[in-house]
Design a protein around this motif. Sequence first.
Motif, PDB file in Angstrom:
ATOM      1  N   CYS A  84      -0.149   1.349   4.027  1.00 43.05           N
ATOM      2  CA  CYS A  84      -0.315   2.570   3.247  1.00 43.05           C
ATOM      3  C   CYS A  84       0.479   3.716   3.879  1.00 43.05           C
ATOM      4  O   CYS A  84       0.413   3.929   5.093  1.00 43.05           O
ATOM      5  CB  CYS A  84      -1.800   2.904   3.197  1.00 43.05           C
ATOM      6  N   GLU A  86      -0.021   6.748   3.480  1.00 33.33           N
ATOM      7  CA  GLU A  86      -0.919   7.871   3.755  1.00 33.33           C
ATOM      8  C   GLU A  86      -1.729   7.636   5.036  1.00 33.33           C
ATOM      9  O   GLU A  86      -1.696   8.451   5.942  1.00 33.33           O
ATOM     10  CB  GLU A  86      -1.843   8.030   2.543  1.00 33.33           C
ATOM     11  N   CYS A  87      -2.427   6.496   5.125  1.00 32.57           N
ATOM     12  CA  CYS A  87      -3.335   6.282   6.259  1.00 32.57           C
ATOM     13  C   CYS A  87      -2.836   5.177   7.196  1.00 32.57           C
ATOM     14  O   CYS A  87      -3.396   4.990   8.275  1.00 32.57           O
ATOM     15  CB  CYS A  87      -4.740   5.941   5.752  1.00 32.57           C
ATOM     16  N   CYS A 105      -2.858   2.578  -0.229  1.00 34.15           N
ATOM     17  CA  CYS A 105      -4.021   1.709  -0.377  1.00 34.15           C
ATOM     18  C   CYS A 105      -4.894   2.258  -1.499  1.00 34.15           C
ATOM     19  O   CYS A 105      -4.702   3.380  -1.964  1.00 34.15           O
ATOM     20  CB  CYS A 105      -4.776   1.601   0.937  1.00 34.15           C
ATOM     21  N   CYS A 108      -6.560   5.725  -0.761  1.00 35.67           N
ATOM     22  CA  CYS A 108      -5.644   6.870  -0.773  1.00 35.67           C
ATOM     23  C   CYS A 108      -5.054   7.115  -2.163  1.00 35.67           C
ATOM     24  O   CYS A 108      -4.687   8.240  -2.481  1.00 35.67           O
ATOM     25  CB  CYS A 108      -4.515   6.664   0.220  1.00 35.67           C
TER      26      CYS A 108
HETATM   27 ZN   LIG Z   1      -4.442   4.582   2.680  1.00 36.78          ZN
END
Ligand SMILES: [Zn+2]
Length: 110
Positions: A84, A86-87, A105, A108
């Motif tokens: 992901c 983002e994370c 994911c 997110c």
């Molecule tokens: Zn994520």
Amino acid sequence: MDEHIKDAIRQAVKEQIVDLEQGLSDLEERSETVDLDQPIGRLSRIDSLTNQGILLSGISKSKARLTALQRTLQDIDDPEFGHCLECGEEINIKRLIALPESKLCISCAQ
Ligand SMILES: [Zn+2]
């Protein structure tokens, strides 16, 4: 990421590309047969314009997804693939098979 998982994703990408290309040529064919010059009533003319707008936006969405899928085939061997943006967690395999071009994911993406 395991080779067999990558293979499953590659397979899914290829199938989705074939489907998209088929859908795309279908949409293109339909948008070409919308004849705006026919002497039809004002309302049906508006209908035709609306339909054509829907077809054209469908075409551009399909083309964008096609590009994203083709890029996915190139990116799949990248060690970052499937993580992901983002994370940084691994994206669920089922999600990657359904939507191989996913960059986020499920949590997110919501
Ligand atoms: Zn994520």
